[in-house]
Motif scaffolding. Structure first.
Motif, PDB file in Angstrom:
ATOM      1  N   ASP A 151       0.830  -1.210   0.000  1.00 31.42           N
ATOM      2  CA  ASP A 151       0.000   0.000   0.000  1.00 31.42           C
ATOM      3  C   ASP A 151       0.861   1.256   0.000  1.00 31.42           C
ATOM      4  OD1 ASP A 151      -2.469  -1.148  -0.124  1.00 31.42           O
ATOM      5  OD2 ASP A 151      -2.947  -0.929   2.001  1.00 31.42           O
ATOM      6  N   HIS A 152       1.913   1.256   0.814  1.00 32.66           N
ATOM      7  CA  HIS A 152       2.760   2.434   0.898  1.00 32.66           C
ATOM      8  C   HIS A 152       3.493   2.679  -0.418  1.00 32.66           C
ATOM      9  CE1 HIS A 152       5.020   5.603   2.886  1.00 32.66           C
ATOM     10  NE2 HIS A 152       6.110   5.112   2.342  1.00 32.66           N
ATOM     11  N   ARG A 153       3.976   1.611  -1.045  1.00 30.38           N
ATOM     12  CA  ARG A 153       4.671   1.775  -2.327  1.00 30.38           C
ATOM     13  C   ARG A 153       3.725   2.303  -3.403  1.00 30.38           C
ATOM     14  NH1 ARG A 153       8.294   3.918  -5.015  1.00 30.38           N
ATOM     15  NH2 ARG A 153       8.880   2.902  -6.972  1.00 30.38           N
ATOM     16  N   VAL A 154       2.502   1.762  -3.444  1.00 26.21           N
ATOM     17  CA  VAL A 154       1.517   2.232  -4.418  1.00 26.21           C
ATOM     18  C   VAL A 154       1.179   3.696  -4.167  1.00 26.21           C
ATOM     19  CG1 VAL A 154      -0.889   1.996  -5.170  1.00 26.21           C
ATOM     20  CG2 VAL A 154       0.547  -0.031  -4.900  1.00 26.21           C
ATOM     21  N   LEU A 155       1.027   4.070  -2.904  1.00 19.38           N
ATOM     22  CA  LEU A 155       0.755   5.464  -2.561  1.00 19.38           C
ATOM     23  C   LEU A 155       1.887   6.370  -3.047  1.00 19.38           C
ATOM     24  CD1 LEU A 155      -1.012   7.537  -1.066  1.00 19.38           C
ATOM     25  CD2 LEU A 155       0.300   7.030   0.996  1.00 19.38           C
ATOM     26  N   VAL A 199      -5.811   1.525   9.431  1.00 19.41           N
ATOM     27  CA  VAL A 199      -5.645   1.679  10.878  1.00 19.41           C
ATOM     28  C   VAL A 199      -4.169   1.667  11.275  1.00 19.41           C
ATOM     29  CG1 VAL A 199      -7.898   0.679  11.394  1.00 19.41           C
ATOM     30  CG2 VAL A 199      -5.907  -0.829  11.221  1.00 19.41           C
ATOM     31  N   ASP A 200      -3.287   1.805  10.304  1.00 18.81           N
ATOM     32  CA  ASP A 200      -1.847   1.741  10.569  1.00 18.81           C
ATOM     33  C   ASP A 200      -1.274   3.151  10.726  1.00 18.81           C
ATOM     34  OD1 ASP A 200       0.816   1.117  10.750  1.00 18.81           O
ATOM     35  OD2 ASP A 200       1.071   0.702   8.618  1.00 18.81           O
ATOM     36  N   PRO A 201      -0.755   3.517  11.893  1.00 23.09           N
ATOM     37  CA  PRO A 201      -0.189   4.857  12.082  1.00 23.09           C
ATOM     38  C   PRO A 201       0.922   5.183  11.081  1.00 23.09           C
ATOM     39  CG  PRO A 201      -0.407   3.723  14.188  1.00 23.09           C
ATOM     40  CD  PRO A 201      -0.696   2.706  13.124  1.00 23.09           C
ATOM     41  N   ASP A 202       1.714   4.188  10.696  1.00 20.22           N
ATOM     42  CA  ASP A 202       2.800   4.435   9.748  1.00 20.22           C
ATOM     43  C   ASP A 202       2.264   4.842   8.379  1.00 20.22           C
ATOM     44  OD1 ASP A 202       4.726   3.859  11.630  1.00 20.22           O
ATOM     45  OD2 ASP A 202       4.950   1.760  11.042  1.00 20.22           O
ATOM     46  N   TRP A 203       1.132   4.257   7.968  1.00 25.35           N
ATOM     47  CA  TRP A 203       0.545   4.636   6.681  1.00 25.35           C
ATOM     48  C   TRP A 203       0.108   6.095   6.715  1.00 25.35           C
ATOM     49  CZ3 TRP A 203      -4.060   6.462   4.653  1.00 25.35           C
ATOM     50  CH2 TRP A 203      -4.184   6.375   3.254  1.00 25.35           C
ATOM     51  N   TRP A 204      -0.522   6.488   7.831  1.00 21.32           N
ATOM     52  CA  TRP A 204      -0.967   7.874   7.965  1.00 21.32           C
ATOM     53  C   TRP A 204       0.219   8.835   7.969  1.00 21.32           C
ATOM     54  CZ3 TRP A 204      -5.569   9.516   7.041  1.00 21.32           C
ATOM     55  CH2 TRP A 204      -6.647   8.652   7.178  1.00 21.32           C
ATOM     56  N   THR A 205       1.272   8.457   8.689  1.00 16.31           N
ATOM     57  CA  THR A 205       2.477   9.297   8.719  1.00 16.31           C
ATOM     58  C   THR A 205       3.052   9.450   7.313  1.00 16.31           C
ATOM     59  OG1 THR A 205       2.978   8.572  10.966  1.00 16.31           O
ATOM     60  CG2 THR A 205       4.787   9.545   9.698  1.00 16.31           C
ATOM     61  N   GLY A 206       3.087   8.334   6.582  1.00 16.21           N
ATOM     62  CA  GLY A 206       3.610   8.365   5.220  1.00 16.21           C
ATOM     63  C   GLY A 206       2.767   9.230   4.299  1.00 16.21           C
ATOM     64  N   LEU A 207       1.440   9.108   4.381  1.00 17.63           N
ATOM     65  CA  LEU A 207       0.556   9.922   3.544  1.00 17.63           C
ATOM     66  C   LEU A 207       0.746  11.406   3.835  1.00 17.63           C
ATOM     67  CD1 LEU A 207      -1.802  10.266   1.564  1.00 17.63           C
ATOM     68  CD2 LEU A 207      -3.371   9.939   3.495  1.00 17.63           C
ATOM     69  N   ALA A 221       3.319  12.932   5.141  1.00 13.75           N
ATOM     70  CA  ALA A 221       4.644  13.381   4.712  1.00 13.75           C
ATOM     71  C   ALA A 221       4.704  13.574   3.201  1.00 13.75           C
ATOM     72  CB  ALA A 221       5.706  12.373   5.162  1.00 13.75           C
ATOM     73  N   LEU A 222       4.122  12.637   2.447  1.00 12.99           N
ATOM     74  CA  LEU A 222       4.117  12.744   0.989  1.00 12.99           C
ATOM     75  C   LEU A 222       3.360  13.985   0.526  1.00 12.99           C
ATOM     76  CD1 LEU A 222       3.504   9.002   0.040  1.00 12.99           C
ATOM     77  CD2 LEU A 222       5.541  10.339  -0.533  1.00 12.99           C
ATOM     78  N   LEU A 223       2.222  14.262   1.152  1.00 11.40           N
ATOM     79  CA  LEU A 223       1.416  15.404   0.738  1.00 11.40           C
ATOM     80  C   LEU A 223       2.049  16.730   1.153  1.00 11.40           C
ATOM     81  CD1 LEU A 223      -2.216  14.102   1.392  1.00 11.40           C
ATOM     82  CD2 LEU A 223      -0.886  14.062  -0.717  1.00 11.40           C
ATOM     83  N   ARG A 224       2.703  16.738   2.303  1.00 15.31           N
ATOM     84  CA  ARG A 224       3.400  17.963   2.719  1.00 15.31           C
ATOM     85  C   ARG A 224       4.537  18.306   1.758  1.00 15.31           C
ATOM     86  NH1 ARG A 224       2.996  16.054   8.080  1.00 15.31           N
ATOM     87  NH2 ARG A 224       5.108  15.228   7.933  1.00 15.31           N
ATOM     88  N   ALA A 225       5.192  17.281   1.248  1.00  8.72           N
ATOM     89  CA  ALA A 225       6.343  17.496   0.355  1.00  8.72           C
ATOM     90  C   ALA A 225       5.916  17.932  -1.044  1.00  8.72           C
ATOM     91  CB  ALA A 225       7.182  16.232   0.267  1.00  8.72           C
ATOM     92  N   ARG A 226       4.633  17.750  -1.367  1.00  7.59           N
ATOM     93  CA  ARG A 226       4.154  18.064  -2.717  1.00  7.59           C
ATOM     94  C   ARG A 226       2.874  18.887  -2.614  1.00  7.59           C
ATOM     95  NH1 ARG A 226       6.617  13.250  -2.592  1.00  7.59           N
ATOM     96  NH2 ARG A 226       7.953  12.608  -4.338  1.00  7.59           N
TER      97      ARG A 226
END
Length: 256
Positions: free
Chosen positions: A77-81, A106-114, A116-121
């Motif tokens: 999921d994270h790679r696809v995101l 329900v995974d905190p790491d997925w939310w953190t990753g999302l 971070a990705l959106l903040r960077a772009r």
């Protein structure tokens, strides 16, 4: 014997998925979702494709159940995101949707990753639609409402995929506060032949419109079904009639 066979299959699948992640053999295919009346593309659903070492393709419905069983679905999921956000950043006019598994929701790491990705772009979040299945949403309505709220706080829209598959109560639509409902293609594909499916799909479209929720009909096969959906007020359609998922990027061709 069965347990041993399952263990061996899980080990083989784990090796294959990890190797695909390490070798960057995870890719996207893009399926257009168009406005029912104009047939103009509204957004593309981004679907995962896994290229095996021999060059053959494993589709998501082959990989995801195994990945869920062996605990690797969140990594996929994270790679696809990452890939979807990169496509959005590269093409400022593109709007796209991405599917999220219940485990990642329900995974905190997925939310953190999302986040971070959106903040960077900058500007990507409002062009991203996050899809969760109805089955995942109705398992715990309160958790699902929290998921929807967090997605919207990041500027994204939210869609329920395969709606109708779980036969959930329509009142859950109001509770969840989603932006888009994607009607399960199992009902849509037979509307020209099944009075029951016509009644179900038409009722759902009418209800969604009253709740100010956009509707997408999946698995639209022919013009007869498209005409019915247009008459009933369905907002968007996707499926074989419009074009199936492809690794090609039509928006790049249009820009050229």
């Amino acid at each position: 014997v069965e347990r041993d066979a399952l263990r061996k299959e899980s080990l083989r699948a784990t090796d294959e998925i990890v190797a695909a992640l390490n070798d960057r053999r995870i890719a996207l295919a893009f399926e257009p979702v168009v406005e029912t009346k104009s047939r103009q593309v509204s957004f593309y659903e981004c679907l995962m494709r896994v290229y095996r070492a021999d060059g053959s393709i494993a589709h998501a419905n082959e990989i995801i159940p195994v990945a869920e069983r062996v605990g690797l679905v969140r990594m996929l999921d994270h790679r696809v995101l990452e890939l979807v956000v990169a496509e959005l950043a590269e093409a400022p006019a593109l709007q796209a949707s991405v599917n999220v598994s219940p485990a990642s929701a329900v995974d905190p790491d997925w939310w953190t990753g999302l986040a971070a990705l959106l903040r960077a772009r900058s500007g990507v979040g409002e062009r991203l639609i996050v899809e969760i299945t109805e089955t995942a949403a109705i398992q715990d309505i309160d958790n699902a409402r929290g998921f929807v709220a967090r997605v919207k706080d990041l500027g994204c829209r939210i869609a329920i995929d395969d709606f109708g598959a779980g036969y959930s109560s329509f009142r859950n639509l109001r509770k969840l506060g989603v932006d888009i409902v994607k009607i399960d293609g199992a009902f849509v594909q037979n509307i020209a032949r099944s009075a029951d499916d016509r009644a179900f799909v038409q009722t759902l479209i009418d209800l969604a419109r009253r709740l100010q929720i956009k509707t997408v009909a999946e698995w639209v096969q022919d013009e007869e079904a498209a005409a019915m959906l247009r008459e009933w007020g369905c907002d968007y359609i996707q499926g074989r009639l419009i074009g199936l998922a492809s690794p090609q990027r039509p928006w790049s061709t249009a820009a050229d």
